[in-house]
Scaffold this active site. Structure first.
Site, PDB file in Angstrom:
ATOM      1  N   SER A  30      -3.034  -7.266   3.355  1.00 13.53           N
ATOM      2  CA  SER A  30      -3.099  -7.720   4.706  1.00 13.53           C
ATOM      3  C   SER A  30      -3.259  -8.953   4.985  1.00 13.53           C
ATOM      4  O   SER A  30      -3.008  -9.409   6.362  1.00 13.53           O
ATOM      5  CB  SER A  30      -4.077  -6.525   4.495  1.00 13.53           C
ATOM      6  N   HIS A  34       0.979  -1.111  -0.178  1.00  8.58           N
ATOM      7  CA  HIS A  34       0.165  -0.273  -0.052  1.00  8.58           C
ATOM      8  C   HIS A  34       1.154   1.301   0.070  1.00  8.58           C
ATOM      9  O   HIS A  34       0.854   1.974  -0.405  1.00  8.58           O
ATOM     10  CB  HIS A  34      -0.871   0.003   1.147  1.00  8.58           C
ATOM     11  N   LYS A  82     -17.711  -6.236   6.990  1.00  6.30           N
ATOM     12  CA  LYS A  82     -16.240  -6.694   6.851  1.00  6.30           C
ATOM     13  C   LYS A  82     -16.195  -6.863   8.537  1.00  6.30           C
ATOM     14  O   LYS A  82     -16.195  -5.839   9.408  1.00  6.30           O
ATOM     15  CB  LYS A  82     -15.198  -6.568   6.478  1.00  6.30           C
ATOM     16  N   ARG A  89      -2.000  -6.565  -8.771  1.00  9.68           N
ATOM     17  CA  ARG A  89      -1.014  -7.306  -8.488  1.00  9.68           C
ATOM     18  C   ARG A  89      -1.063  -8.303  -9.381  1.00  9.68           C
ATOM     19  O   ARG A  89      -0.005  -8.618  -9.451  1.00  9.68           O
ATOM     20  CB  ARG A  89      -0.558  -7.890  -6.725  1.00  9.68           C
TER      21      ARG A  89
HETATM   22  O1  PNS Z   1      -9.410  -2.928   0.445  1.00 12.15           O
HETATM   23  P1  PNS Z   1      -9.924  -3.296  -0.458  1.00 12.15           P
HETATM   24  O2  PNS Z   1     -11.116  -3.858   1.179  1.00 12.15           O
HETATM   25  O3  PNS Z   1      -9.762  -4.473  -1.183  1.00 12.15           O
HETATM   26  O4  PNS Z   1     -11.154  -2.039  -0.583  1.00 12.15           O
HETATM   27  C1  PNS Z   1     -12.363  -2.219  -1.507  1.00 12.15           C
HETATM   28  C2  PNS Z   1     -12.902  -1.045  -1.448  1.00 12.15           C
HETATM   29  C3  PNS Z   1     -12.903  -0.682  -0.190  1.00 12.15           C
HETATM   30  C4  PNS Z   1     -11.985   0.048  -2.227  1.00 12.15           C
HETATM   31  C5  PNS Z   1     -14.717  -1.248  -1.718  1.00 12.15           C
HETATM   32  O5  PNS Z   1     -14.911  -2.279  -0.836  1.00 12.15           O
HETATM   33  C6  PNS Z   1     -14.901   0.311  -2.041  1.00 12.15           C
HETATM   34  O6  PNS Z   1     -15.028   1.016  -2.392  1.00 12.15           O
HETATM   35  N1  PNS Z   1     -16.003   0.764  -0.603  1.00 12.15           N
HETATM   36  C7  PNS Z   1     -16.796   1.437  -0.738  1.00 12.15           C
HETATM   37  C8  PNS Z   1     -19.001   1.142  -0.708  1.00 12.15           C
HETATM   38  C9  PNS Z   1     -18.194   1.322  -2.874  1.00 12.15           C
HETATM   39  O7  PNS Z   1     -18.346   2.397  -2.638  1.00 12.15           O
HETATM   40  N2  PNS Z   1     -18.421   0.027  -3.422  1.00 12.15           N
HETATM   41  C10 PNS Z   1     -18.639   0.209  -4.445  1.00 12.15           C
HETATM   42  C11 PNS Z   1     -20.125   0.109  -5.721  1.00 12.15           C
HETATM   43  S1  PNS Z   1     -20.387  -1.644  -5.390  1.00 12.15           S
END
Ligand code: PNS
Length: 164
Positions: free
Chosen positions: A129, A18, A42, A91
């Protein structure tokens, strides 16, 4: 042209992968706002406040980087900080399908916000993570994957979880 970007994620916890992407983003965009998502569905090891504090510590030396928590849709968060770009890390090919779907949904929700995919340094291609948590939970050394303060926080959290 000054372009502001958001770099969203769960960051549970932040890894060198990150941090590498934040550094690359900060070199490319005028400002990067790291968005720490709080998704109640989560199960996070660290609270949003803890994850925000870790990211602030990890990015302390980066002048054009700030860190905020968010609970809304990602595109709403991007709009609220006036960012036109979402940075996502890729990745492996296995990340691609999910990320493409998310980026197209986000585009449908907010056509003016563009997703930019960036690759971390090859050194961190395998770091996530989940891997960091798994290695730490089995008492392995995570010092090549995350800052030392994350290693300490993981030991403390996993120790107290084990003692429950
Ligand atoms: O590190 P991660 O868990 O892969 O991150 C995921 C994240 C936070 C980028 C994703 O869950 C997200 O965008 N969450 C906010 C809610 C949202 O806008 N979801 C997308 C539309 S369904």
């Amino acid at each position: 042209m000054r372009v502001k970007a958001v770099y969203p994620g769960s960051f549970d916890p932040v890894t060198f992968g990150h941090i590498d992407l934040i550094r690359r983003g900060a070199a490319m965009f005028s400002e990067v706002v790291v968005g720490v998502a709080d998704n109640p569905r989560k199960a996070h090891l660290f609270t949003m406040e803890e994850r925000v504090a870790f990211l602030r510590q990890a990015t302390a030396g980066m002048a054009n980087v700030s860190v905020m928590g968010f609970t809304s849709l990602l595109v709403e968060f991007a709009r609220s900080v006036d960012a036109r770009v979402i940075i996502k890390g890729l990745r492996a090919v296995s990340d691609f399908e999910y990320e493409m779907q998310m980026s197209l949904i986000n585009r449908r929700l907010a056509a003016g916000v563009e997703t930019v995919f960036m690759m971390p340094s090859e050194e961190y291609l395998f770091v996530s993570s989940s891997v960091v948590k798994e290695v730490a939970s089995l008492l392995g050394d995570v010092s090549s994957m995350a800052p030392d303060f994350i290693g300490s926080a993981l030991r403390e959290r996993l120790l107290s979880a084990g003692g429950e």
